[in-house]
Design a protein around this motif. Structure first.
Motif, PDB file in Angstrom:
ATOM      1  N   THR A 159      28.827 -89.231 -22.333  1.00 10.96           N
ATOM      2  CA  THR A 159      29.493 -88.076 -22.929  1.00 10.96           C
ATOM      3  C   THR A 159      29.735 -86.975 -21.899  1.00 10.96           C
ATOM      4  O   THR A 159      30.788 -86.340 -21.923  1.00 10.96           O
ATOM      5  N   THR A 160      28.803 -86.773 -20.992  1.00  9.40           N
ATOM      6  CA  THR A 160      28.981 -85.709 -19.986  1.00  9.40           C
ATOM      7  C   THR A 160      30.165 -85.992 -19.081  1.00  9.40           C
ATOM      8  O   THR A 160      30.911 -85.082 -18.717  1.00  9.40           O
ATOM      9  N   VAL A 161      30.365 -87.260 -18.736  1.00 12.67           N
ATOM     10  CA  VAL A 161      31.495 -87.641 -17.884  1.00 12.67           C
ATOM     11  C   VAL A 161      32.802 -87.480 -18.661  1.00 12.67           C
ATOM     12  O   VAL A 161      33.809 -86.994 -18.125  1.00 12.67           O
ATOM     13  N   VAL A 162      32.796 -87.859 -19.935  1.00 14.22           N
ATOM     14  CA  VAL A 162      33.987 -87.704 -20.773  1.00 14.22           C
ATOM     15  C   VAL A 162      34.332 -86.223 -20.919  1.00 14.22           C
ATOM     16  O   VAL A 162      35.495 -85.823 -20.797  1.00 14.22           O
ATOM     17  N   ARG A 163      33.320 -85.378 -21.146  1.00 16.50           N
ATOM     18  CA  ARG A 163      33.561 -83.937 -21.292  1.00 16.50           C
ATOM     19  C   ARG A 163      34.159 -83.354 -20.006  1.00 16.50           C
ATOM     20  O   ARG A 163      35.119 -82.574 -20.052  1.00 16.50           O
ATOM     21  N   THR A 164      33.624 -83.741 -18.865  1.00 21.95           N
ATOM     22  CA  THR A 164      34.149 -83.265 -17.585  1.00 21.95           C
ATOM     23  C   THR A 164      35.587 -83.735 -17.388  1.00 21.95           C
ATOM     24  O   THR A 164      36.449 -82.964 -16.952  1.00 21.95           O
ATOM     25  N   THR A 165      35.854 -84.983 -17.726  1.00 21.26           N
ATOM     26  CA  THR A 165      37.213 -85.524 -17.601  1.00 21.26           C
ATOM     27  C   THR A 165      38.166 -84.793 -18.536  1.00 21.26           C
ATOM     28  O   THR A 165      39.298 -84.465 -18.151  1.00 21.26           O
ATOM     29  N   LEU A 166      37.738 -84.517 -19.749  1.00 26.45           N
ATOM     30  CA  LEU A 166      38.573 -83.769 -20.694  1.00 26.45           C
ATOM     31  C   LEU A 166      38.873 -82.371 -20.164  1.00 26.45           C
ATOM     32  O   LEU A 166      40.013 -81.890 -20.258  1.00 26.45           O
ATOM     33  N   GLU A 167      37.882 -81.707 -19.600  1.00 24.15           N
ATOM     34  CA  GLU A 167      38.098 -80.370 -19.038  1.00 24.15           C
ATOM     35  C   GLU A 167      39.061 -80.422 -17.853  1.00 24.15           C
ATOM     36  O   GLU A 167      39.878 -79.517 -17.670  1.00 24.15           O
ATOM     37  N   ASN A 168      38.988 -81.483 -17.057  1.00 22.08           N
ATOM     38  CA  ASN A 168      39.936 -81.649 -15.951  1.00 22.08           C
ATOM     39  C   ASN A 168      41.354 -81.863 -16.479  1.00 22.08           C
ATOM     40  O   ASN A 168      42.324 -81.355 -15.905  1.00 22.08           O
ATOM     41  N   LEU A 169      41.490 -82.597 -17.571  1.00 27.27           N
ATOM     42  CA  LEU A 169      42.809 -82.787 -18.185  1.00 27.27           C
ATOM     43  C   LEU A 169      43.345 -81.462 -18.733  1.00 27.27           C
ATOM     44  O   LEU A 169      44.542 -81.190 -18.637  1.00 27.27           O
ATOM     45  N   VAL A 170      42.465 -80.636 -19.289  1.00 29.21           N
ATOM     46  CA  VAL A 170      42.871 -79.312 -19.772  1.00 29.21           C
ATOM     47  C   VAL A 170      43.356 -78.471 -18.589  1.00 29.21           C
ATOM     48  O   VAL A 170      44.386 -77.795 -18.670  1.00 29.21           O
ATOM     49  N   ALA A 171      42.635 -78.529 -17.475  1.00 27.59           N
ATOM     50  CA  ALA A 171      43.017 -77.758 -16.291  1.00 27.59           C
ATOM     51  C   ALA A 171      44.377 -78.188 -15.745  1.00 27.59           C
ATOM     52  O   ALA A 171      45.118 -77.373 -15.197  1.00 27.59           O
ATOM     53  N   LYS A 172      44.728 -79.458 -15.946  1.00 24.44           N
ATOM     54  CA  LYS A 172      46.021 -79.983 -15.485  1.00 24.44           C
ATOM     55  C   LYS A 172      47.102 -79.879 -16.564  1.00 24.44           C
ATOM     56  O   LYS A 172      48.196 -80.413 -16.394  1.00 24.44           O
ATOM     57  N   SER A 173      46.790 -79.225 -17.675  1.00 21.07           N
ATOM     58  CA  SER A 173      47.704 -79.071 -18.819  1.00 21.07           C
ATOM     59  C   SER A 173      48.110 -80.410 -19.429  1.00 21.07           C
ATOM     60  O   SER A 173      49.196 -80.547 -19.982  1.00 21.07           O
ATOM     61  N   GLN A 174      47.250 -81.394 -19.338  1.00 21.97           N
ATOM     62  CA  GLN A 174      47.514 -82.690 -19.951  1.00 21.97           C
ATOM     63  C   GLN A 174      46.777 -82.839 -21.279  1.00 21.97           C
ATOM     64  O   GLN A 174      46.954 -83.833 -21.988  1.00 21.97           O
ATOM     65  N   ALA A 175      45.935 -81.858 -21.604  1.00 25.52           N
ATOM     66  CA  ALA A 175      45.214 -81.826 -22.878  1.00 25.52           C
ATOM     67  C   ALA A 175      45.002 -80.363 -23.243  1.00 25.52           C
ATOM     68  O   ALA A 175      45.132 -79.474 -22.391  1.00 25.52           O
ATOM     69  N   HIS A 176      44.715 -80.139 -24.516  1.00 29.15           N
ATOM     70  CA  HIS A 176      44.462 -78.782 -24.994  1.00 29.15           C
ATOM     71  C   HIS A 176      43.069 -78.717 -25.598  1.00 29.15           C
ATOM     72  O   HIS A 176      42.610 -79.669 -26.219  1.00 29.15           O
TER      73      HIS A 176
END
Length: 121
Positions: free
Chosen positions: A59-76
């Motif tokens: 879960t920690t790796v998924v959360r970090t990956t999700l935050e990276n996607l948010v930073a790249k504007s690929q997720a909200h």
């Protein structure tokens, strides 16, 4: 010279197996694209673990990956109370259509004609 061949031969199968599996980023983006509703990092992790039992997904790796996607504007990211939920940028962009251009009101048109008539006279 023989030792060099052994080293290069040992790395080839690892590279081949690593490239055969999709990256965690690709898995997460695909998962978010398929879901319309916001998902927590824990929900994404459990869904990916169920879909890919051969992989160890934390879960920690998924959360970090999700935050990276948010930073790249690929997720909200959105917060609901203490929960942080994620959605795909593509999913959020699709339902939001640009508003239709406002049509001029009839009284605006007549005032423009009057002004144009006054200038041309």
């Amino acid at each position: 010279m023989r030792a060099k061949k052994d080293k290069t031969q040992g790395t080839e199968p690892k590279a081949a197996t690593a490239s055969a599996q999709p990256t965690l980023i690709a898995l997460i983006r695909t998962h978010l694209d398929q879901r319309k509703e916001p998902r927590s990092a824990a929900e994404v992790t459990s869904a990916l673990t169920e879909a890919h039992p051969q992989r160890t997904i934390k879960t920690t790796v998924v959360r970090t990956t999700l935050e990276n996607l948010v930073a790249k504007s690929q997720a909200h990211r959105s917060k609901q109370g203490a929960s942080v939920l994620y959605t795909s940028a593509a999913v959020q962009a699709a339902p939001q259509k640009a508003p239709a251009p406002a049509l001029p009101r009839p009284e605006q048109d007549s005032s423009k004609r009057e002004k144009a008539g006054a200038v041309s006279s």
